[in-house]
Scaffold this active site. Structure first.
Site, mmCIF file in Angstrom:
data_model
loop_
_atom_site.group_PDB
_atom_site.id
_atom_site.type_symbol
_atom_site.label_atom_id
_atom_site.label_comp_id
_atom_site.label_asym_id
_atom_site.label_seq_id
_atom_site.Cartn_x
_atom_site.Cartn_y
_atom_site.Cartn_z
ATOM 1 N N LYS A 97 0.930 -0.797 -0.056
ATOM 2 C CA LYS A 97 0.252 -0.034 -0.205
ATOM 3 C C LYS A 97 0.711 1.156 -0.216
ATOM 4 C CE LYS A 97 -3.077 1.999 2.793
ATOM 5 N NZ LYS A 97 -4.841 2.644 3.419
ATOM 6 N N LYS A 107 -2.878 -1.965 -3.606
ATOM 7 C CA LYS A 107 -3.435 0.100 -4.028
ATOM 8 C C LYS A 107 -2.131 1.082 -3.771
ATOM 9 C CE LYS A 107 -6.009 1.237 -0.091
ATOM 10 N NZ LYS A 107 -6.530 1.649 1.415
HETATM 11 C C1 PBG Z 1 -6.812 3.853 5.684
HETATM 12 C C2 PBG Z 1 -7.568 3.082 4.240
HETATM 13 C C3 PBG Z 1 -7.233 3.909 3.162
HETATM 14 C C4 PBG Z 1 -8.010 3.486 2.735
HETATM 15 C C5 PBG Z 1 -8.934 2.236 3.060
HETATM 16 N N1 PBG Z 1 -8.239 1.951 3.390
HETATM 17 C C6 PBG Z 1 -6.944 5.281 3.103
HETATM 18 C C7 PBG Z 1 -5.292 5.264 3.519
HETATM 19 O O1 PBG Z 1 -4.902 5.301 3.732
HETATM 20 O O2 PBG Z 1 -5.068 7.298 3.615
HETATM 21 C C8 PBG Z 1 -8.248 4.408 0.720
HETATM 22 C C9 PBG Z 1 -8.984 3.513 -0.252
HETATM 23 C C10 PBG Z 1 -9.809 4.504 -1.296
HETATM 24 O O3 PBG Z 1 -8.270 6.049 -1.379
HETATM 25 O O4 PBG Z 1 -11.006 4.429 -1.466
HETATM 26 N N2 PBG Z 1 -6.781 2.739 6.569
#
Ligand code: PBG
Length: 308
Positions: free
Chosen positions: A178, A232
């Site tokens: 991520k 992601k």
């Molecule tokens: C945070 C989390 C995020 C997303 C899913 N879980 C955002 C972040 O890490 O700040 C992003 C998903 C999206 O943008 O659709 N636990």
């Protein structure tokens, strides 16, 4: 006849944002067309999703302001929004898979995915809270625990705790690679963490310049017991999906994140291209890159177009 990959409703995972109340829905300005839903409306949405052939939902709570604090203790309240949604959907729509997000930004007062002390996000203290959070979620009916925080060692810790508490059958879908991405902006509005967040998440989320690190992160999570991994964001990182695909035999899920969805929505609204074609092309590309499935806000609409 010569098409190499295909897209079906069973490839699509639908992320849902949950709010308190009943018969409540609220729009998200930066995510046009997506609404936060109260638990009863989420149950109705789950029924629709199951009828469309969508195999699983990914739930994200927008925790009430007064329940957020520095210790993120709401994360392990067995009666929190997430658990209430899991239990209600499990009871009404037993045929749909429930993926529970585990991270502290949805419960803490400062918008970071971990506990913060003197401006630093604490790894091990955060993992301990996440373990407690995963356990209440499993008890409430989660089929899959999805840690989205990127702390080190959390997959192994959650796996051990699940096994010790009779949840051997609950899977872990780990957000393994991520990236610290700008494309999460609308999501942070959706769960109410954006305005709280100071600084960035670069001490635990990955540098967009790196691929080898993604392979190391995936290897660690598999070693610790992950059943599947998430990469992601999605479209800007298709090469990472391909690299993971070439190096590991594990189901890979791509997350077409909020900012990617917003780009397509806003560009289509401005007349830049045809919305439906953009949606379907983007989803097909994830399959070509090697993803087993896609978390996408387009899930119900795409599933409807694809038919069962
Ligand atoms: C945070 C989390 C995020 C997303 C899913 N879980 C955002 C972040 O890490 O700040 C992003 C998903 C999206 O943008 O659709 N636990």
């Amino acid at each position: 006849m010569v098409r190499e990959t295909s897209l079906t409703p069973s490839d699509l995972i639908w992320p849902l944002f949950i709010i308190d109340g009943s018969n409540e829905r609220s729009a998200i300005k930066t995510l046009p067309g997506v609404e936060r839903l109260s638990v009863d409306l989420a149950v109705a949405a789950a029924k629709d999703a199951a009828a469309l052939g969508i195999p699983a939902l990914a739930l994200f709570p927008n925790t009430q302001d007064e329940r957020r604090n520095e210790t993120a203790s709401e994360a392990y309240n067995p009666d929190n929004l997430m658990c209430r949604a899991l239990a209600a959907i499990k009871a009404a729509v037993p045929g749909i898979g429930l993926i529970a997000d585990v991270a502290l930004d949805e419960y803490s007062s400062d918008g970071q995915d971990g506990l913060v002390r003197e401006g630093e996000v604490l790894n091990d203290e955060t993992v301990a809270v996440m373990v407690k959070s995963a356990l209440v979620q499993a008890r409430a009916g989660a089929d899959i625990i999805a840690p989205s925080d990127m702390m080190d060692g959390r997959v192994g810790a959650i796996r051990t705790a699940l096994d010790e508490n009779g949840f051997e059958h609950v899977q872990i879908m780990s957000y393994a690679a991520k990236y610290a991405s700008v494309f999460y902006g609308p999501f942070r509005d959706a769960v109410g963490s954006g305005a709280r967040l100071k600084g960035d998440k670069k001490t635990y989320q990955m540098d967009p310049a790196n691929t080898d690190e993604a392979l190391r992160e995936v290897a660690l999570d598999i070693e610790e017991g992950a059943d599947s991994v998430i990469i992601k964001p999605g479209l800007p990182y298709l090469d990472v999906i391909g690299a993971v695909r070439n190096n590991f035999n594990i189901p890979i899920f791509a997350y077409q994140v909020s900012g990617e969805y917003a780009m397509i929505e806003f560009a289509a609204r401005a007349g830049a291209f045809d919305r439906t074609n953009a949606m379907m092309e983007s989803l097909a590309c994830f399959k070509r890159a090697g993803a087993s499935g896609i978390l996408t806000y387009f899930a119900p609409e795409a599933a409807r177009l694809l038919g069962r």
